[in-house]
Design an enzyme around this catalytic site. Structure first.
Site, PDB file in Angstrom:
ATOM      1  N   TRP A 226       0.829  -1.211   0.000  1.00 13.89           N
ATOM      2  CA  TRP A 226       0.000   0.000   0.000  1.00 13.89           C
ATOM      3  C   TRP A 226       0.859   1.254   0.000  1.00 13.89           C
ATOM      4  CZ3 TRP A 226       0.019   3.576   3.911  1.00 13.89           C
ATOM      5  CH2 TRP A 226       0.537   3.170   5.144  1.00 13.89           C
TER       6      TRP A 226
ATOM      7  N   GLU B 178      -4.884   6.557  -3.528  1.00 17.03           N
ATOM      8  CA  GLU B 178      -4.883   7.739  -2.657  1.00 17.03           C
ATOM      9  C   GLU B 178      -4.212   8.972  -3.245  1.00 17.03           C
ATOM     10  OE1 GLU B 178      -4.247   7.039   1.561  1.00 17.03           O
ATOM     11  OE2 GLU B 178      -4.084   4.905   1.121  1.00 17.03           O
TER      12      GLU B 178
ATOM     13  N   LYS C 153      -5.794   7.260  10.711  1.00 18.11           N
ATOM     14  CA  LYS C 153      -6.340   7.510  12.044  1.00 18.11           C
ATOM     15  C   LYS C 153      -7.020   8.876  12.137  1.00 18.11           C
ATOM     16  CE  LYS C 153      -2.471   5.016  14.111  1.00 18.11           C
ATOM     17  NZ  LYS C 153      -1.660   5.039  12.896  1.00 18.11           N
TER      18      LYS C 153
ATOM     19  N   SER D 203       6.103   0.414  12.572  1.00 14.57           N
ATOM     20  CA  SER D 203       5.024  -0.555  12.335  1.00 14.57           C
ATOM     21  C   SER D 203       5.158  -1.202  10.957  1.00 14.57           C
ATOM     22  CB  SER D 203       3.660   0.112  12.478  1.00 14.57           C
ATOM     23  OG  SER D 203       3.599   1.271  11.691  1.00 14.57           O
TER      24      SER D 203
ATOM     25  N   HIS E 295       9.194   6.326   7.132  1.00 18.35           N
ATOM     26  CA  HIS E 295       8.090   7.268   7.158  1.00 18.35           C
ATOM     27  C   HIS E 295       8.202   8.120   8.415  1.00 18.35           C
ATOM     28  CE1 HIS E 295       6.736   3.676   9.323  1.00 18.35           C
ATOM     29  NE2 HIS E 295       5.900   4.460   9.993  1.00 18.35           N
TER      30      HIS E 295
ATOM     31  N   HIS F 269       6.038  10.770  11.054  1.00 19.90           N
ATOM     32  CA  HIS F 269       4.722  11.149  11.560  1.00 19.90           C
ATOM     33  C   HIS F 269       4.683  12.648  11.842  1.00 19.90           C
ATOM     34  CE1 HIS F 269       3.670   6.880  12.455  1.00 19.90           C
ATOM     35  NE2 HIS F 269       4.995   6.795  12.467  1.00 19.90           N
TER      36      HIS F 269
END
Length: 164
Positions: A2, A12, A34, A99, A104, A106
């Site tokens: 993904w 997306e 989220k 995860s 990546h 945040h």
């Protein structure tokens, strides 16, 4: 997969907040699943790097400083422009252990107690940049403490190896 679908605009593409298309020092900034994108109190975005060989904090060296600085600067600018939230009101961090193993970063609202934003898992991007500027191999050498949930496979592996 993904992550690659987002980077390749197979999924997306309409959710992209910002993109630096440089294959070496670029990234895509998208809302995290989220976040419902309705209120700014729990703002949550993810910057996905274009480079596929950089899996986690452990892979980072001074070579990656241009990439990390782009994420920090351009990410803050994009959030301010799109949502009116200044960089001083953001928490920008990487997880260790992540995860998923594609680098990546945040971006969360400073007042939002996001899952994984606590000190035993989150490493502030500004600190990561400073550490790598001081020592190119900082994250290959440094002991990194992290918490694991009781149901995580990695914890079971550590227990089986007698490390916990």
């Amino acid at each position: 997969q993904w992550v690659y679908n987002i980077l390749e605009k197979k999924a997306e593409a309409d959710r992209i907040i910002h993109e630096n298309p440089d294959p070496c020092d670029g990234f895509v900034l998208v809302p995290d699943f989220k976040w419902n994108q309705n209120q700014l109190d729990d703002l949550y975005l993810i910057a996905l790097v274009h480079r596929r060989e950089v899996k986690s904090l452990r892979d980072l060296t001074a070579e990656h400083l241009p990439l990390l600085r782009n994420i920090l600067q351009e990410g803050k600018e994009a959030v301010a422009k799109r949502f009116g939230v200044p960089g001083s009101q953001l928490r920008i961090y990487l997880h260790y252990q992540p995860s998923y193993y594609h680098l990546h970063v945040h971006f969360t609202a400073l007042g939002y107690d996001a899952p994984g934003s606590s000190v035993e898992r989150a490493h502030l991007l500004a600190d990561v940049v400073d550490n790598l500027a001081m020592d190119s191999t900082y994250y290959q050498k440094r002991a990194l403490t992290f918490a694991l949930r009781a149901d995580e496979l990695l914890l079971k592996k550590f227990q089986e190896a007698g490390r916990v």
